[in-house]
Enzyme design. Structure first.
Site, mmCIF file in Angstrom:
data_model
loop_
_atom_site.group_PDB
_atom_site.id
_atom_site.type_symbol
_atom_site.label_atom_id
_atom_site.label_comp_id
_atom_site.label_asym_id
_atom_site.label_seq_id
_atom_site.Cartn_x
_atom_site.Cartn_y
_atom_site.Cartn_z
ATOM 1 N N HIS B 10 0.809 -1.214 0.000
ATOM 2 C CA HIS B 10 0.000 0.000 0.000
ATOM 3 C C HIS B 10 0.845 1.268 0.000
ATOM 4 C CE1 HIS B 10 -2.603 3.207 1.478
ATOM 5 N NE2 HIS B 10 -3.623 2.491 1.013
ATOM 6 N N GLU B 46 7.650 5.266 -3.157
ATOM 7 C CA GLU B 46 8.152 5.019 -4.508
ATOM 8 C C GLU B 46 8.914 3.713 -4.525
ATOM 9 O OE1 GLU B 46 8.006 7.020 -7.310
ATOM 10 O OE2 GLU B 46 6.676 8.431 -6.306
ATOM 11 N N LEU B 71 -3.676 -7.899 3.184
ATOM 12 C CA LEU B 71 -4.287 -9.025 3.892
ATOM 13 C C LEU B 71 -5.605 -9.436 3.270
ATOM 14 C CD1 LEU B 71 -3.438 -7.993 7.533
ATOM 15 C CD2 LEU B 71 -2.677 -10.072 6.370
ATOM 16 N N ALA B 72 -6.318 -8.481 2.668
ATOM 17 C CA ALA B 72 -7.673 -8.768 2.194
ATOM 18 C C ALA B 72 -7.975 -7.944 0.945
ATOM 19 C CB ALA B 72 -8.669 -8.455 3.305
ATOM 20 N N GLY B 74 -10.123 -5.405 -0.924
ATOM 21 C CA GLY B 74 -11.113 -4.340 -0.925
ATOM 22 C C GLY B 74 -10.923 -3.544 -2.208
ATOM 23 N N HIS B 76 -8.748 -1.418 -3.117
ATOM 24 C CA HIS B 76 -7.379 -1.332 -3.655
ATOM 25 C C HIS B 76 -7.087 -2.499 -4.597
ATOM 26 C CE1 HIS B 76 -6.642 2.053 -1.227
ATOM 27 N NE2 HIS B 76 -6.353 1.444 -0.111
#
Lengths: 125, 125
Positions: B10, B46, B71-72, B74, B76
């Site tokens: 992320h 970056e 982890l999951a 969604g 993103h």
């Protein structure tokens, strides 16, 4: 002493996002049938950490193992979570709380992740 | 065929957040010394996924194993990542790409996480 486990995850708008955490909760609950195992979220999903702990306290929990379901420590774990824990300890002074490291700081998990990633690469290249 | 691994995370404002991912990258790189293993980020850090893949393409990579360090699933992974992959495949038509599941969808990781959480609880209650 009555103790409980709280899996503390970020939360997301998409309800499906919570599925892996629900699955993990269920799996741990099966292995520890006498220990309440609950989810709590930082934002966007319910219950909050404060609500989850209040419910456990009402049920007689005296110790909470708090597992941050985060891969790494950024502002959520360094700033938001300590603030939440401060409020919780002020509201529930009799409760003790053990805060676990982030998932990516745990050697056995890092090892398992590395194994899996190498396997993924070898299977698909 | 020359292949590479991209760990896609992320990103966060706090530079320390990236440490577990750096550590994992280094560990996988040691095990696969002939395979480029690189980090890429959705935001706040970056390189971007697009920049990381462009660099690999310039170096002769023809296949990328893309590991979402989430982890999951969604927004993103369901919306942002497919859009990024679409752009990348349009820009690098010769490159093949294997997208792995989210970490929390992988059975062996779930098992390891459950083991660790049960152990944490038993050690600290």
């Amino acid at each position: 002493m009555s103790s409980a486990i709280v899996l503390f995850a970020h939360g997301a708008r998409d309800p499906e996002w919570a599925q892996p955490f629900e699955k993990m909760r269920g799996r741990i609950q099966e292995r520890l049938p006498d220990t309440p195992v609950v989810l709590a979220f930082l934002e966007l999903m319910e219950p909050t950490l404060s609500d989850a702990v209040s419910r456990l306290d009402e049920q007689g929990t005296r110790h909470v193992t708090l597992i941050p379901m985060f891969l790494a420590r950024g502002a959520h774990l360094k700033q938001d979570l300590p603030r939440l824990i401060g409020h919780i300890q002020a509201e529930h002074p009799a409760l003790t709380l053990h805060l676990s490291p982030a998932i990516g700081e745990v050697e056995t998990i890092l090892q398992q992740l590395s194994d899996w990633i190498c396997g993924e690469h070898q299977a698909h290249q």
